[in-house]
Write an enzyme that holds these catalytic residues in place. Structure first.
Site, short mmCIF file in Angstrom:
data_model
loop_
_atom_site.label_atom_id
_atom_site.label_comp_id
_atom_site.label_asym_id
_atom_site.label_seq_id
_atom_site.Cartn_x
_atom_site.Cartn_y
_atom_site.Cartn_z
N CYS A 90 0.71 -1.37 0.00
CA CYS A 90 -0.07 0.09 -0.10
C CYS A 90 0.71 1.50 0.02
O CYS A 90 0.68 2.10 -0.70
CB CYS A 90 -0.96 0.01 1.13
SG CYS A 90 -0.40 -0.11 2.72
N ASP A 105 -7.58 5.30 -1.40
CA ASP A 105 -6.99 4.07 -0.61
C ASP A 105 -6.40 3.32 -1.76
O ASP A 105 -6.80 2.75 -2.79
CB ASP A 105 -8.37 3.33 -0.47
CG ASP A 105 -8.11 2.55 0.76
OD1 ASP A 105 -7.05 1.78 0.89
OD2 ASP A 105 -8.82 2.09 1.61
N HIS A 112 -5.65 0.35 -1.20
CA HIS A 112 -5.84 -1.25 -0.93
C HIS A 112 -6.92 -1.78 -1.76
O HIS A 112 -7.19 -3.12 -1.75
CB HIS A 112 -6.30 -1.42 0.56
CG HIS A 112 -5.50 -0.87 1.63
ND1 HIS A 112 -5.40 0.59 2.14
CD2 HIS A 112 -4.24 -1.55 2.06
CE1 HIS A 112 -4.31 0.58 2.89
NE2 HIS A 112 -3.61 -0.46 2.98
#
Length: 472
Positions: A305, A429, A431
């Site tokens: 990440c 994000d 992820h």
């Protein structure tokens, strides 16, 4: 070197005309003065073609053909000089209509894009009406130099909802002739002997009220050798000298053209801002690519990440013209950390995490970009950092990488109220593991506004705030 269109507006249409013009000339000698005179004469011939009745502009994906130098003669016959520019949209065949089997485009919605673009093709009539005489061939044996290149004409103008075809096409022809003048200047300025450098028109969207500007650069000449021209442009348009407005990477991307690399750009633009009492919104400035898990045939689910957040930051510096270096891969990031002595050689090719400090080191090593680090001992303290974060987006405008525990995210902006202290964070994000589906990414919150509860209230966080280099 430049032609500026009238100030942009939120309504109206962009007319964009493209097409090749062949520049061919014969040199009886390679003397520089003779060469320049012949090339100038050839450009004058091209000027005459653009101003002649043979000049034709066709609206792409439509049956519309316009002869701008014949009193705006056009087909179909329903189109007249007083037709509004925006009414040309009804003739354009869209992909959706083709797939539905529709043969007419007259029901096309005009609200399909925030910015409407009508693409036109520049052509020249070769044949003429009337009796055709037989060709006469003659042969002359003569030693000479022959120069040939294709000029990539690319002109744009902005129109308002009240502009007629007559008004707009007069401006478009003026822009075409001006661009030919600029191409001639660039061609002659950068010639080496009898070697031609192709002129390259690029469009740049400057802060209001300046709007859309076209600059002609010599193709193949790197940005590093064009700093003098860029400084002149900054002075001409009264722009600050700490932002590279006129680097090639900053060229305007037309909304009807897909990005070739497949990455999504600026998904946050499709979100609705939160409303806070006396609150203001402070956002990333410029364009970035969304990098996340599982892209580039790389399985980094569960460990990559921070790498992806760093790639998003690097894409920002690349697409703002601060660097010509491509976005680094995971291995290149790891190798950079080995090169600066932060990691052992065995780190390259591993699945080890990195954090904000490593992100800072890589930005400095690969892009020569410095960063500030903000330390937060626990997540609950982030709610009090509104002023610092707002100031960062106001002055630097770069994406922020935030790491804490085993998670890393990218902060693209804040909504903050100075009076109440309320704050919301715009989070990208890394992820996410799905496809480049904008609706899924925005609807499911992979790019979205988050409240203070988004952070682990007891975990520590480090924020990497990249600083913009002060360059033109």
């Amino acid at each position: 070197m430049v032609v500026a269109d009238s100030p942009c507006s939120d309504t109206g249409t962009i007319l964009r005309v493209r097409g090749p013009l062949e520049l061919t000339c014969r040199l009886d000698s390679t003397d520089a003065l003779h060469t320049h005179k012949v090339i100038s004469r050839t450009f004058q011939t091209l000027h005459s073609q653009v101003k002649s009745e043979s000049c034709v502009l066709t609206v792409c994906d439509s049956p519309v053909i316009i002869w701008p130098n014949r009193g705006i003669h056009a087909t179909p016959e329903e189109i007249s000089p007083d037709t509004l520019c925006e009414d040309l949209h009804q003739w354009i065949q869209t992909d959706e209509q083709e797939s539905a089997g529709k043969r007419s485009a007259k029901k096309k919605s005009k609200k399909s894009s925030a910015v409407n673009v009508i693409n036109l093709r520049l052509m020249m009539e070769v044949t003429k009406t009337g009796p055709v005489s037989a060709p006469i061939l003659s042969k002359t044996v003569q030693k000479s130099h022959f120069l040939s290149t294709t000029l990539p004409i690319d002109c744009v103008i902005r129109t308002t909802c009240n502009d007629t075809i007559k008004d707009a096409f007069e401006r478009l022809l003026a822009a075409l002739t001006h661009q030919l003048c600029e191409m001639e200047k660039v061609t002659l300025q950068h010639m080496k002997g009898t070697s031609l450098v192709k002129p390259e028109p690029l469009h740049f969207l400057l802060p209001e009220p300046k709007g859309l500007v076209t600059v002609v650069y010599p193709a193949g000449v790197p940005d590093s050798q064009l700093e003098t021209q860029r400084k002149e442009l900054h002075q001409q348009f009264e722009l600050p000298d700490d932002w590279p407005f006129f680097r090639r990477a900053n060229a305007y991307h037309f909304p009807n053209e897909p990005y070739k690399d497949g990455y999504l750009r600026n998904p946050h633009l499709f979100l609705t801002h939160p409303t806070l009492e006396n609150g203001k919104v402070y956002l990333v400035q410029g364009i970035y690519s969304y990098h996340h898990y599982m892209q580039d045939h790389m399985d980094d689910n569960g460990w990559g990440c921070a790498y992806r957040s760093l790639q998003t930051i690097c894409s920002w510096f690349q697409q703002q013209g601060y660097t010509e270096r491509p976005v680094p891969t995971h291995k290149e990031i790891q190798q950079a950390l080995v090169d600066v002595g932060d990691k052992q050689a065995s780190f390259v090719g591993s699945r080890q995490w990195i954090g904000s400090i490593e992100v800072q080191a890589v930005l400095n090593q690969l892009l020569e970009v410095t960063s500030k680090i903000m330390f937060v001992s626990q997540g609950s303290e982030l709610a009090s950092k509104g002023r610092e974060l707002a100031n960062h987006f106001l002055t630097e405008g770069t994406p922020i990488m935030i790491g804490g525990g085993v998670l890393a995210h990218t902060i693209l902006g804040v909504a903050w109220s100075e009076t109440t202290g309320q704050i919301r964070y715009l989070i990208l994000d890394p992820h996410y593991t799905g496809a480049e589906d904008l609706q899924v990414i925005t609807d499911k919150g992979w790019c979205g506004w988050k409240g203070p509860e988004f952070w682990d209230q007891t975990a520590y966080y480090n924020l990497c705030l990249p600083q913009r280099p002060k360059i033109i």
